[in-house]
Design a protein around this motif. Structure first.
Motif, PDB file in Angstrom:
ATOM      1  N   ASP A   1       9.215   7.379   1.687  1.00 56.58           N
ATOM      2  CA  ASP A   1       7.897   7.967   1.129  1.00 56.58           C
ATOM      3  C   ASP A   1       7.313   7.323   0.081  1.00 56.58           C
ATOM      4  O   ASP A   1       6.025   7.141  -0.290  1.00 56.58           O
ATOM      5  CB  ASP A   1       8.337   9.312   0.682  1.00 56.58           C
ATOM      6  CG  ASP A   1       8.384  10.129   1.732  1.00 56.58           C
ATOM      7  OD1 ASP A   1       7.861  10.233   2.713  1.00 56.58           O
ATOM      8  OD2 ASP A   1       9.585  11.311   1.654  1.00 56.58           O
ATOM      9  N   ASP A   2       8.042   6.372  -0.666  1.00 48.60           N
ATOM     10  CA  ASP A   2       7.721   5.434  -1.816  1.00 48.60           C
ATOM     11  C   ASP A   2       6.845   4.407  -1.074  1.00 48.60           C
ATOM     12  O   ASP A   2       5.858   4.020  -1.499  1.00 48.60           O
ATOM     13  CB  ASP A   2       8.810   4.810  -2.580  1.00 48.60           C
ATOM     14  CG  ASP A   2       9.688   5.770  -3.507  1.00 48.60           C
ATOM     15  OD1 ASP A   2       8.848   6.668  -3.757  1.00 48.60           O
ATOM     16  OD2 ASP A   2      10.654   5.567  -3.517  1.00 48.60           O
TER      17      ASP A   2
ATOM     18  N   ASP B   1      -0.553   3.993   0.776  1.00 50.24           N
ATOM     19  CA  ASP B   1      -1.879   5.144   0.358  1.00 50.24           C
ATOM     20  C   ASP B   1      -2.694   4.619  -0.533  1.00 50.24           C
ATOM     21  O   ASP B   1      -3.717   5.112  -0.756  1.00 50.24           O
ATOM     22  CB  ASP B   1      -1.115   6.404   0.127  1.00 50.24           C
ATOM     23  CG  ASP B   1      -2.087   7.711   0.361  1.00 50.24           C
ATOM     24  OD1 ASP B   1      -2.886   7.498   1.406  1.00 50.24           O
ATOM     25  OD2 ASP B   1      -1.897   8.562  -0.397  1.00 50.24           O
TER      26      ASP B   1
ATOM     27  N   PHE C   1       5.442  11.573   3.116  1.00 49.04           N
ATOM     28  CA  PHE C   1       5.121  12.630   2.197  1.00 49.04           C
ATOM     29  C   PHE C   1       5.007  11.589   0.902  1.00 49.04           C
ATOM     30  O   PHE C   1       6.028  11.351   0.188  1.00 49.04           O
ATOM     31  CB  PHE C   1       6.129  13.786   1.833  1.00 49.04           C
ATOM     32  CG  PHE C   1       6.051  14.661   2.745  1.00 49.04           C
ATOM     33  CD1 PHE C   1       5.112  15.710   2.883  1.00 49.04           C
ATOM     34  CD2 PHE C   1       6.984  14.886   3.739  1.00 49.04           C
ATOM     35  CE1 PHE C   1       5.086  17.055   3.385  1.00 49.04           C
ATOM     36  CE2 PHE C   1       7.066  15.870   4.609  1.00 49.04           C
ATOM     37  CZ  PHE C   1       6.335  16.906   4.817  1.00 49.04           C
ATOM     38  N   PRO C   2       3.823  10.911   0.732  1.00 49.16           N
ATOM     39  CA  PRO C   2       3.853   9.651  -0.030  1.00 49.16           C
ATOM     40  C   PRO C   2       4.138  10.224  -1.497  1.00 49.16           C
ATOM     41  O   PRO C   2       3.608  10.745  -1.829  1.00 49.16           O
ATOM     42  CB  PRO C   2       2.400   9.212   0.181  1.00 49.16           C
ATOM     43  CG  PRO C   2       2.002   9.854   1.467  1.00 49.16           C
ATOM     44  CD  PRO C   2       2.649  11.068   1.659  1.00 49.16           C
ATOM     45  N   THR C   3       4.974   9.176  -2.100  1.00 49.25           N
ATOM     46  CA  THR C   3       5.148   9.377  -3.602  1.00 49.25           C
ATOM     47  C   THR C   3       4.920   7.960  -4.018  1.00 49.25           C
ATOM     48  O   THR C   3       5.058   7.026  -3.575  1.00 49.25           O
ATOM     49  CB  THR C   3       6.687   9.914  -3.836  1.00 49.25           C
ATOM     50  OG1 THR C   3       7.428   9.127  -2.993  1.00 49.25           O
ATOM     51  CG2 THR C   3       6.748  11.219  -3.209  1.00 49.25           C
ATOM     52  N   LEU C   4       4.457   7.940  -5.338  1.00 47.82           N
ATOM     53  CA  LEU C   4       4.301   6.654  -6.170  1.00 47.82           C
ATOM     54  C   LEU C   4       5.729   6.240  -6.966  1.00 47.82           C
ATOM     55  O   LEU C   4       5.802   6.938  -7.893  1.00 47.82           O
ATOM     56  CB  LEU C   4       3.208   6.673  -6.895  1.00 47.82           C
ATOM     57  CG  LEU C   4       1.881   6.464  -6.349  1.00 47.82           C
ATOM     58  CD1 LEU C   4       0.702   6.384  -7.542  1.00 47.82           C
ATOM     59  CD2 LEU C   4       1.694   5.168  -5.673  1.00 47.82           C
ATOM     60  N   PRO C   5       6.213   5.238  -6.599  1.00 44.61           N
ATOM     61  CA  PRO C   5       7.389   4.646  -7.588  1.00 44.61           C
ATOM     62  C   PRO C   5       6.736   4.302  -8.747  1.00 44.61           C
ATOM     63  O   PRO C   5       5.591   4.087  -8.922  1.00 44.61           O
ATOM     64  CB  PRO C   5       7.926   3.415  -6.685  1.00 44.61           C
ATOM     65  CG  PRO C   5       7.211   3.191  -5.517  1.00 44.61           C
ATOM     66  CD  PRO C   5       6.146   4.121  -5.351  1.00 44.61           C
ATOM     67  N   GLU C   6       7.686   4.118  -9.786  1.00 48.64           N
ATOM     68  CA  GLU C   6       7.097   4.146 -11.078  1.00 48.64           C
ATOM     69  C   GLU C   6       6.616   2.579 -11.287  1.00 48.64           C
ATOM     70  O   GLU C   6       7.032   1.514 -10.347  1.00 48.64           O
ATOM     71  CB  GLU C   6       8.716   3.816 -11.958  1.00 48.64           C
ATOM     72  CG  GLU C   6       8.328   3.453 -13.492  1.00 48.64           C
ATOM     73  CD  GLU C   6       9.764   3.659 -14.053  1.00 48.64           C
ATOM     74  OE1 GLU C   6       9.615   2.940 -15.164  1.00 48.64           O
ATOM     75  OE2 GLU C   6      10.832   3.909 -13.799  1.00 48.64           O
TER      76      GLU C   6
ATOM     77  N   GLY D   1       3.608   5.836  -0.379  1.00 52.90           N
ATOM     78  CA  GLY D   1       2.866   5.784  -1.513  1.00 52.90           C
ATOM     79  C   GLY D   1       2.090   4.638  -1.852  1.00 52.90           C
ATOM     80  O   GLY D   1       1.062   4.728  -2.180  1.00 52.90           O
TER      81      GLY D   1
ATOM     82  N   HIS E   1       7.351   6.841   9.020  1.00 58.34           N
ATOM     83  CA  HIS E   1       6.591   7.133   7.630  1.00 58.34           C
ATOM     84  C   HIS E   1       5.325   6.263   7.630  1.00 58.34           C
ATOM     85  O   HIS E   1       4.535   6.534   6.780  1.00 58.34           O
ATOM     86  CB  HIS E   1       7.596   6.830   6.665  1.00 58.34           C
ATOM     87  CG  HIS E   1       8.778   8.123   6.381  1.00 58.34           C
ATOM     88  ND1 HIS E   1       9.548   8.128   7.263  1.00 58.34           N
ATOM     89  CD2 HIS E   1       8.445   8.945   5.379  1.00 58.34           C
ATOM     90  CE1 HIS E   1      10.361   9.284   6.872  1.00 58.34           C
ATOM     91  NE2 HIS E   1       9.701   9.764   5.718  1.00 58.34           N
TER      92      HIS E   1
END
Length: 175
Positions: A29-30, A36, A90-95, A33, A75
């Motif tokens: 997911d990261d 994306d 479920f895209p998430t942005l890493p730090e 992100g 993914h």
């Protein structure tokens, strides 16, 4: 006792920052992100983005297999040499990932949604045919179950209809 405590503290907190044993921790997911943020990335561009994030954190870059696994799990979807966010993501942005567009010089257009969906559907159909094996017998029950789950994601994600393949997978799957 203090030597044991020091070792326990280090293992509980992870390896010291920047050590050779610490690797950038990202999941599929990261990766979605990051992709994306750009709309689409070539695999080499995604690996460069991961290297930039690892550098910013003072850790090692994750192995190339993380990208391959994200593609395998739907993914990310490959289309025309680019990676696009896929149906299982479920895209998430890493730090620190929000800085990547300012760091990487990436310019290309996002592929057409319908074309990407067709490519994902084709791959899904090919995987389902392999999972079912000759004569519609189940070669690998866990793969069949995973593909049934992916079929729902795929239909919700893009303009595809894989109901008949899902039904064949369901019929052939374990009872």
């Amino acid at each position: 006792m203090s030597e044991e405590s020091d070792g326990d503290d280090e293992s509980a907190a992870g390896a010291p920052e920047g050590s050779e044993t610490e690797t950038l921790a990202v999941d599929a997911d990261d990766l979605a992100g990051i992709v994306d943020l750009f709309g689409a990335l070539a695999p080499a561009e995604l690996r460069k983005a991961l290297a930039e994030l690892a550098f910013k954190r003072g850790v090692d870059t994750p192995p190339d297999t993380v990208v391959e696994e994200a593609v395998a799990s739907y993914h990310l979807v490959e289309y025309d040499g680019l990676l696009v966010v896929g149906p299982a993501a479920f895209p998430t942005l890493p730090e620190n990932a929000a800085d990547l567009p300012h760091i990487l010089d990436v310019t290309h257009e996002t592929p057409p949604t319908e074309a990407v969906a067709r490519a994902a559907e084709q791959r899904f159909r090919e995987e389902a045919a392999r999972a079912l094996g000759p004569g519609e017998g189940v070669e690998d029950a866990s793969t069949v179950e995973r593909l049934v789950d992916v079929s729902y994601d795929l239909e919700a994600w893009g303009p595809v209809d894989v109901r008949e393949v899902r039904q064949r997978l369901d019929d052939a799957g374990p009872d």
